[in-house]
Design a protein around this motif. Structure first.
Motif, PDB file in Angstrom:
ATOM      1  N   HIS A  59      38.356  25.146  31.664  1.00 26.42           N
ATOM      2  CA  HIS A  59      37.687  25.201  32.964  1.00 26.42           C
ATOM      3  C   HIS A  59      38.218  24.208  34.001  1.00 26.42           C
ATOM      4  CE1 HIS A  59      34.406  27.960  31.800  1.00 26.42           C
ATOM      5  NE2 HIS A  59      34.558  27.423  30.595  1.00 26.42           N
ATOM      6  N   VAL A 104      41.879  25.098  37.176  1.00 30.35           N
ATOM      7  CA  VAL A 104      41.491  24.994  38.587  1.00 30.35           C
ATOM      8  C   VAL A 104      42.377  24.007  39.329  1.00 30.35           C
ATOM      9  CG1 VAL A 104      39.649  24.294  40.177  1.00 30.35           C
ATOM     10  CG2 VAL A 104      39.103  25.676  38.166  1.00 30.35           C
ATOM     11  N   ARG A 123      45.935  25.313  39.928  1.00 32.42           N
ATOM     12  CA  ARG A 123      46.033  26.282  41.014  1.00 32.42           C
ATOM     13  C   ARG A 123      46.000  25.596  42.380  1.00 32.42           C
ATOM     14  NH1 ARG A 123      42.486  29.363  37.726  1.00 32.42           N
ATOM     15  NH2 ARG A 123      40.680  28.746  38.994  1.00 32.42           N
ATOM     16  N   ARG A 124      45.283  24.499  42.475  1.00 34.41           N
ATOM     17  CA  ARG A 124      45.132  23.819  43.760  1.00 34.41           C
ATOM     18  C   ARG A 124      46.316  22.916  44.092  1.00 34.41           C
ATOM     19  NH1 ARG A 124      40.181  23.995  46.065  1.00 34.41           N
ATOM     20  NH2 ARG A 124      40.305  21.914  46.969  1.00 34.41           N
ATOM     21  N   TRP A 184      38.968  18.462  40.832  1.00 31.78           N
ATOM     22  CA  TRP A 184      38.279  19.684  40.374  1.00 31.78           C
ATOM     23  C   TRP A 184      36.988  19.895  41.153  1.00 31.78           C
ATOM     24  CZ3 TRP A 184      33.476  19.988  37.796  1.00 31.78           C
ATOM     25  CH2 TRP A 184      33.153  21.259  37.297  1.00 31.78           C
ATOM     26  N   ALA A 189      36.819  21.770  44.539  1.00 29.89           N
ATOM     27  CA  ALA A 189      37.049  23.219  44.566  1.00 29.89           C
ATOM     28  C   ALA A 189      35.744  24.009  44.677  1.00 29.89           C
ATOM     29  CB  ALA A 189      37.811  23.660  43.315  1.00 29.89           C
ATOM     30  N   LYS A 199      28.106  25.416  37.524  1.00 34.70           N
ATOM     31  CA  LYS A 199      29.086  24.977  36.520  1.00 34.70           C
ATOM     32  C   LYS A 199      28.421  24.071  35.487  1.00 34.70           C
ATOM     33  CE  LYS A 199      33.095  26.821  37.200  1.00 34.70           C
ATOM     34  NZ  LYS A 199      33.751  27.605  36.131  1.00 34.70           N
TER      35      LYS A 199
END
Length: 238
Positions: A104, A108, A111-112, A180, A183, A192
Motif C-alpha cells: 500500500h 503510491v 507513482r508520485r 505517502w 497523496a 486507509k
C-alpha cells in the motif's frame, strides 16, 4: 466497548455537546483538553510509526544482546532471542512490511516520484535482507544455548541489522510516510486507516499492536531490559 485501537475510547455524547465553544472544539481537534470518554483516533501514518516503535524495541533487544553475547554467550537466554525474532517476523516482516508498506505505501510513492520514490526500491531490498537475517537468528538460537564463537557471530549480525533498520525506519518516518500521506485527502486517510485495521485483524484475529506490545514487554522482562531507568545516560564530563 469497541476494542479497536483506532478508537481507544468511544461513548455517546449528549446533543448539547454540539454547542461547545468553537475555541474548545478546535483545541480538542488537535488533541488538547480531551475529556474522559472522548474519542481519540490514531491516524494511518501514526499507526505505521507506532508499529515501527515495536520493531525498534526488538532492535534494542538485539543491541543489548550483542553486548552480552560478546561478554558471555552462554549466559544469554537464546529462547528469548528466538521469541524476539519470531515477533519481528510475524509483526514486522509478514504484516507491517509485506501487507502494508510493500502493498500500500511503496506503490503510491513510486507513482508520485521524487525522493521517496527513489528510496522505495532500496527499502524493499533491505526488507529482503532483514528476512534473511531473521532466518539466521531463528536457526542460530534453535539449540537454546550459544557457544562463544556462535555468540560472537550472532552479535555481529545483530549490529548490522540494527544499523540497517535504524536508518531504514528513520527514512520511512521522515520521508516515505509523509510523502505517502500527501497523496490522500483527510477522508481518504481515515478510510486507509480503517483498511489497515481490517488487514491487521484479518492477519492476527485481534488487535495485533496490543498483542505485539505485550510480547516485546515479556521478552524485555525475561532479558532484564524492562526497566527504562537503566538506560539513562550518565552525566557528561565536567
Amino acid at each position: 466497548m469497541d476494542s479497536s485501537r483506532r478508537t481507544l475510547i468511544r461513548t455517546s455524547f449528549a446533543a448539547g455537546a454540539a454547542l461547545a465553544l468553537p475555541a474548545l472544539g478546535a483545541a480538542r481537534k488537535n488533541g488538547i483538553g480531551k475529556e474522559k470518554g472522548e474519542e481519540t483516533e490514531v491516524t494511518a501514518t501514526e499507526d505505521l510509526m507506532r508499529e515501527h516503535g515495536i520493531l525498534r524495541r526488538i532492535l534494542l533487544v538485539y543491541r543489548e544482546a550483542a553486548v552480552r553475547l560478546r561478554r558471555d554467550a552462554g549466559a544469554i537466554d537464546a529462547a528469548a532471542l528466538a521469541e524476539a525474532a519470531k515477533l519481528f517476523r510475524a509483526f514486522g516482516e509478514e504484516y507491517h512490511e509485506k501487507l502494508l508498506e510493500e502493498a500500500h505505501i511503496f506503490p503510491v510513492v513510486k507513482r508520485r516520484g521524487g525522493r521517496a520514490a527513489r528510496e522505495a526500491d532500496i527499502l524493499i531490498t533491505q526488507h529482503r535482507r532483514g528476512r534473511e537475517i531473521t532466518d539466521y537468528v531463528l536457526s542460530a538460537t534453535r539449540g537454546g544455548k550459544l557457544s562463544a564463537a556462535a555468540g560472537a557471530e550472532l552479535a555481529t549480525v545483530f549490529d548490522a541489522l540494527d544499523r540497517m533498520y535504524e536508518n531504514h525506519a528513520a527514512r520511512e518516518d521522515t520521508i516515505v510516510f509523509p510523502a505517502w500521506k500527501t497523496a490522500f485527502t483527510n477522508k481518504q486517510l481515515d478510510e486507509k486507516g480503517d483498511e489497515f485495521e481490517a488487514i491487521e485483524r484479518k492477519m492476527f484475529g485481534h488487535d495485533g499492536f496490543e498483542d505485539a506490545e505485550k510480547k516485546i514487554s515479556a521478552i524485555e522482562t525475561t532479558l532484564g531490559l524492562a526497566d527504562l531507568a537503566q538506560f539513562t545516560a550518565p552525566p557528561p564530563p565536567r
